[in-house]
Design an enzyme around this catalytic site. Structure first.
Site, short mmCIF file in Angstrom:
data_model
loop_
_atom_site.label_atom_id
_atom_site.label_comp_id
_atom_site.label_asym_id
_atom_site.label_seq_id
_atom_site.Cartn_x
_atom_site.Cartn_y
_atom_site.Cartn_z
N CYS A 154 -2.19 9.39 2.34
CA CYS A 154 -1.56 8.35 1.38
C CYS A 154 -2.89 9.25 0.62
CB CYS A 154 -1.87 7.24 1.54
SG CYS A 154 -2.71 6.44 2.01
N GLU B 257 0.89 -1.45 0.20
CA GLU B 257 0.27 0.21 0.35
C GLU B 257 0.98 1.57 0.11
OE1 GLU B 257 -2.72 0.55 -0.71
OE2 GLU B 257 -3.71 -2.19 -0.02
P1 NAP Z 1 8.94 4.78 4.47
O1 NAP Z 1 9.38 5.75 5.22
O2 NAP Z 1 8.68 4.06 3.02
O3 NAP Z 1 7.92 4.60 5.87
C1 NAP Z 1 7.12 3.29 6.18
C2 NAP Z 1 7.13 2.17 6.68
O4 NAP Z 1 8.79 1.85 6.15
C3 NAP Z 1 7.49 2.96 8.60
O5 NAP Z 1 7.59 1.18 9.15
C4 NAP Z 1 9.72 2.73 8.26
O6 NAP Z 1 10.08 2.63 9.58
C5 NAP Z 1 9.52 2.16 7.26
N1 NAP Z 1 10.90 1.77 6.25
C6 NAP Z 1 12.08 2.78 5.75
N2 NAP Z 1 12.75 2.65 5.86
C7 NAP Z 1 12.68 1.02 4.99
C8 NAP Z 1 13.67 0.64 4.67
N3 NAP Z 1 14.46 0.85 4.23
N4 NAP Z 1 12.98 -0.14 4.39
C9 NAP Z 1 12.51 -1.66 5.49
N5 NAP Z 1 11.20 -0.92 6.38
C10 NAP Z 1 11.53 0.93 6.18
O7 NAP Z 1 7.37 6.11 4.38
P2 NAP Z 1 6.91 6.98 5.21
O8 NAP Z 1 7.15 8.03 4.14
O9 NAP Z 1 6.64 6.59 7.12
O10 NAP Z 1 5.22 7.10 5.55
C11 NAP Z 1 4.28 7.81 4.23
C12 NAP Z 1 4.40 7.24 2.65
O11 NAP Z 1 2.98 5.95 3.02
C13 NAP Z 1 3.10 8.29 1.90
O12 NAP Z 1 4.32 7.72 0.23
C14 NAP Z 1 1.90 7.53 1.71
O13 NAP Z 1 1.13 7.66 1.21
C15 NAP Z 1 2.25 5.98 2.01
N6 NAP Z 1 0.90 5.81 2.80
C16 NAP Z 1 -0.14 5.09 1.82
C17 NAP Z 1 -1.16 4.41 2.46
C18 NAP Z 1 -1.69 3.01 1.91
O14 NAP Z 1 -3.00 2.63 2.56
N7 NAP Z 1 -1.29 3.06 -0.02
C19 NAP Z 1 -1.58 4.07 3.96
C20 NAP Z 1 -0.30 5.60 4.33
C21 NAP Z 1 0.56 5.30 4.07
P3 NAP Z 1 10.66 4.33 10.08
O15 NAP Z 1 9.54 4.64 10.03
O16 NAP Z 1 11.23 3.22 11.78
O17 NAP Z 1 11.80 5.02 8.97
#
Ligand code: NAP
Length: 475
Positions: free
Chosen positions: A282, A248
């Protein structure tokens, strides 16, 4: 004083050697110290999930569903405390946190029901004396990786179908918001979900923990919610072991208002679609596309509503918008606004955030053009980008001018246009005269770079089951 939180593994609360700090996004104060799970602890969680799997999958679906229902009931019974925890670590206004607790519980209730309906099928055979049957089996122990923006709901949307299907889980919440996930684990423990079925491994190093989970043969599926960039990386690293993957990912939602739209309704929808969770969603409306005849009227009414929003601490009475999550979020907004202004956008409300305060007041920009970063990237904050379209074909072309395909919104009174445009939009979900599409009974998910698979609805269980087909010779 900061509170201390342990990891939850195999039905026990575990305190590894190291801890990491969780901060209040409003003022940066340390609110908790949380177990920082190292490789050995993550491995123990994986082993526990693998051990618990045979008994959990064998348990009748209605029994699994009953336990999920009980967790949902406890969430609702304790919604104020859970909401306050969410506001503390995520920053959102308390009313939004209460709404999130209810929304999150609704996934557990929904999938509690689905646990009773994991149907197979029989297929008419081509030969007499043969029976062809199909059953659905749980995929196995799953790793769930969730973001900070909806710390309860993003977890229950995975936990619900996983447990309903008979999978066990190791969940890794975002380092910024592990407390909500730990509170959920506590409720799972209280209702008697057996040890090892739910394991929670907070950590400060997301990539390392994810690598450990992906590298483990016992883990048969990864379900990830987060950015497209990280999602793609995880998908690649799951290839070697051919793990099932659900993603997602990010959106870049168009919000199209046609000339015949009810402008008041469009503004009401826009307020929800843009500002829920301070725009950090998102499904947040990212690009407003206004057909020329309504552009002026919509902009004027929208700005008038935006001007009434109160920005502040989530726990304060009357706060409409809490802080953005961290320094990086502020810097990104500054960059997007600066780039748009340098390329000719016009500032019609607010002013660009200064310094590093996470309390960011809304900004409205008009004259957006496709080469601006704000058009191409997820804004993830209270910044509105408005552009006009000359006609329906132009609006559709603009809306689809993105790699993302999570959700799109359109406002029009014309019934035929509603269907025509909704079908032309490249998105997994479409809001038609509706600014809020997510609900437990509907399939949530995207196309293009917004992800793989669906969460919620009767389809949500599919991601956690595999089909097994059996051909029986009976005569
Ligand atoms: P993110 O940086 O990708 O982080 C999401 C999750 O992944 C967090 O638990 C993060 O941990 C972890 N993470 C970060 N780097 C990683 C890596 N290299 N390997 C594995 N896991 C890793 O995203 P965000 O910026 O925090 O969250 C917002 C994003 O999520 C936006 O793009 C939003 O659109 C998307 N989102 C999508 C949905 C959907 O249903 N489509 C819903 C909600 C959010 P840490 O935070 O501890 O680094």
């Amino acid at each position: 004083m900061a509170l201390t939180y342990k990891a939850y593994i195999d039905g026990r609360w575990v305190d590894p050697a190291r801890r990491f700090e969780v901060r209040d996004p409003f003022d940066g104060a340390v609110i908790a110290e949380v177990a920082d799970c190292d490789d050995a602890v993550v491995d123990a969680a994986i082993a526990a999930a693998a051990r618990a799997f045979p008994a959990w999958r064998s348990r009748p679906g209605p029994e699994r569903g009953k336990l999920l229902s009980q967790v949902a009931q406890r969430m609702l019974a304790d919604e104020r405390r859970l909401a306050e925890l969410c506001t503390r670590e995520n920053g959102k206004p308390i009313a939004e946190s209460v709404a999130e607790v209810r929304y999150a519980a609704s996934f557990l209730s929904w999938f509690a029901g689905e646990a009773e309906r994991i149907y197979g099928e029989t297929i008419p055979a081509s030969h007499p004396g043969q029976r062809l049957t199909v059953i659905r089996e749980p995929v196995g122990p799953c790793a769930l990786i969730t973001p900070w923006n909806f710390p309860y709901a993003m977890l229950t949307r995975k936990l619900g179908p996983a447990l309903a299907a008979g999978c066990t889980v190791v969940a890794r919440p975002a380092a910024q918001t592990p407390l909500c996930a730990l509170a959920l684990a506590e409720l799972c423990d209280q209702v008697g979900i057996p040890p090892g079925v739910v394991n929670l491994v907070p950590s400060s190093d997301a990539a390392r923990t994810a690598g450990r989970l992906i590298g483990a043969r016992q883990i048969r599926k990864i379900s990830f919610t987060g950015s497209t960039e990280v999602g793609k990386r995880l998908l690649r690293s799951c290839a070697d072991d051919l793990k099932r993957v659900s993603l997602e990912l990010g959106g870049n939602a168009p919000f199209v208002v046609f000339g015949d739209a009810d402008v008041e309704a469009a503004v009401r929808g826009a307020m929800v679609a843009k500002f829920r969770n301070t725009g950090q969603s998102c499904v947040a409306a990212n690009r407003f596309i206004l057909e020329a005849p309504v552009a002026e009227a919509f902009t004027a009414r929208f700005v008038a509503q935006i001007a009434r929003l109160k920005v502040g601490r989530g726990s304060d009475e009357g706060t409409d918008l809490g802080p953005v999550i961290d320094d990086g979020a502020v810097a990104k907004l500054q960059k997007l606004i600066g780039d748009a202004l340098a390329r000719g956008a016009k500032l019609v409300h607010g002013k660009p955030p200064e310094g590093r305060s996470h309390v960011v007041a809304p900004v409205v920009l008009t004259g957006i053009t496709p080469e601006m970063a704000i058009w191409r990237e997820e804004i993830f904050g209270p910044v509105v980008a408005l552009r006009t379209a000359s006609d329906e074909a132009d609006a559709i072309a603009q809306a689809n001018d993105t790699d993302a395909g999570l959700v799109a919104y359109l406002y029009t009174r014309d019934g035929a246009r509603q269907i025509r445009v909704a079908e032309a939009l490249e998105a997994g979900m479409v809001g038609i005269n509706e600014g809020l599409v997510s609900t437990a009974q509907a399939p949530f998910g995207g196309v293009k770079h917004s992800g793989l698979g669906r969460e919620g609805s009767r389809h949500g269980i599919d991601d956690y089951t595999s089909l097994k087909y059996m051909a029986s010779r009976i005569g």
